[in-house]
Design an enzyme around this catalytic site. Structure first.
Site, PDB file in Angstrom:
ATOM      1  N   SER A 225       0.835  -1.200   0.000  1.00 51.04           N
ATOM      2  CA  SER A 225       0.000   0.000   0.000  1.00 51.04           C
ATOM      3  C   SER A 225       0.867   1.247   0.000  1.00 51.04           C
ATOM      4  CB  SER A 225      -0.918   0.014   1.229  1.00 51.04           C
ATOM      5  OG  SER A 225      -1.605   1.247   1.335  1.00 51.04           O
ATOM      6  N   TYR A 238      -1.394  -0.498  10.523  1.00 52.97           N
ATOM      7  CA  TYR A 238      -1.580  -0.770   9.100  1.00 52.97           C
ATOM      8  C   TYR A 238      -0.352  -0.339   8.302  1.00 52.97           C
ATOM      9  CZ  TYR A 238      -3.960  -1.171   4.614  1.00 52.97           C
ATOM     10  OH  TYR A 238      -4.314  -1.535   3.344  1.00 52.97           O
TER      11      TYR A 238
END
EC number: 1.-.-.-
Length: 378
Positions: A225, A238
């Site tokens: 990501s 995350y």
């Protein structure tokens, strides 16, 4: 007769008087140089530091722009990834029941791959994706394996994959959260994110690498990501897991000479995790994203996956965090507000049904009305 030695250098090039006067003049200038010119040099060097810094960032941004334009606009005119070599070998997909993972699997099937092993923890969704592929491609061979990547026990998965001729791997398993919270405020969700996105995704690679190398190598695509490029407040767990996967994949690619590893670092994609149902200026659909991402195989080891996201990533090259945070954080606060409104203020029955479908993959129930979902997204 012995050759005549050359005359002294000082007598031919520099007269003695001139030499003496030259060094005398130089000596007289030294104090002035150290005091006046030395200060000017220091000031000049200080002024050069920001110039060099800005120039370096502009250089990185410019070449990142050229790379993006080449990969996603020019290269497709004459280049296609060599996927035929994997047609008779198995493609193993984690997290392929939703979002990017599912769209990537369908794109590979569209481009000729026919043998898939789909791994996920929801049997109904696995069967649904299997049926969808078989309906579109009657000659497809699909296997499914029910597995929870947050369980911590990979022995069954390792044994299952060990006897498979693995040629292509898509590692898109992942989980996310709705709320922006400090690390430690919701330890159950933090632990689940670290367990699935970090150890789960990393352990999966350790399961597929030995059989893939034994079969002669292959291609691995890992979904990381853009949130793993820079540390982002309120998304500590995350971001940490995505940074882990990015660096792990770059290291693995250098360790295995017969295995190519590509890391995808997308921004927002219209998936269940992001609560976007369609594309927009900054949000791309999974189908559009995967079509461009598959086309980049063999051209780059790390990419945002599509032209839209590559152009968005230019900001990471151009701006330091002191400036970038004022551009990024409002986006996340807007996303949190939007999701909260979807959960709490909607009186539309159809939308409530839609939200129920979005949340059917709940991993960790919490008292804060936050939902953690299995999906493949940025």
């Amino acid at each position: 007769m012995a050759p005549t030695p050359p005359p002294p250098l000082s007598s031919t090039l520099i007269p003695e008087e001139s030499s003496t006067s030259f060094f005398a003049s130089l000596h007289s200038l030294l104090p002035t140089f150290h005091v006046e010119n030395g200060a000017q040099l220091a000031v000049t060097m200080l002024l050069l530091i920001p110039v060099v810094y800005v120039g370096y960032r502009l250089y990185r941004t410019f070449f990142a722009f050229l790379k993006a334009i080449f990969i996603y606009t020019i290269a497709p005119l004459f280049y296609k990834p060599n996927l035929e070599q994997y047609q008779h070998r198995w493609t193993v997909v984690s997290g392929g029941t939703d979002g990017i993972g599912k769209a990537y699997t369908l794109e590979l099937a569209k481009r000729g791959l026919r043998k898939f092993v789909l791994i996920g923890r929801n049997p109904k969704k696995l069967d649904s994706v299997k049926s969808e592929i078989e309906e579109k491609h009657s000659d497809a061979q699909i296997k499914t394996f029910v597995f929870d990547f947050g369980s911590g026990d990979f022995s069954s998965l390792r044994d299952y994959i060990s006897d498979i001729d693995v040629g292509f791997v898509v590692n898109s398993v992942g989980t996310g959260r709705d709320n922006l919270e400090r690390y430690g405020d919701n330890p159950d969700e933090d632990t689940q994110i670290l367990r699935v996105n970090g150890m789960g995704a990393a352990e999966f690679l350790s399961c597929v690498l030995p059989p893939m190398e034994k079969s002669g190598g292959g291609q691995i695509v890992v979904l990381s990501s853009s949130q793993g490029v820079r540390p982002i407040p309120m998304l500590a767990a995350y971001c940490a897991t995505k940074a882990l996967m990015t660096f792990l994949c770059e290291s693995i690619d250098r360790e295995y000479s017969t295995i190519n590893v590509q890391t995808l670092i997308p921004a927002l994609v219209a998936t269940k995790m992001t609560y976007y149902t369609k594309g927009s200026t900054f949000v791309v659909t999974p189908e559009n994203f995967c079509h461009q991402a598959v086309g980049s195989i063999g051209l780059t080891k790390k990419t945002a996956g599509c032209l839209n996201h590559e152009l968005q990533m230019l900001g990471f090259h151009l701006f330091p965090w002191t400036i970038l945070k004022y551009l990024i954080m409002p986006i996340y606060y807007h996303q949190r507000k939007r999701v909260t409104e979807l959960h709490n203020t909607s009186n539309n029955p159809e939308q409530e049904i839609s939200l129920q479908e979005l949340n059917e993959e709940t991993v960790v129930p919490t008292t804060k009305k936050t939902v953690t979902r299995d999906s493949a997204t940025a």
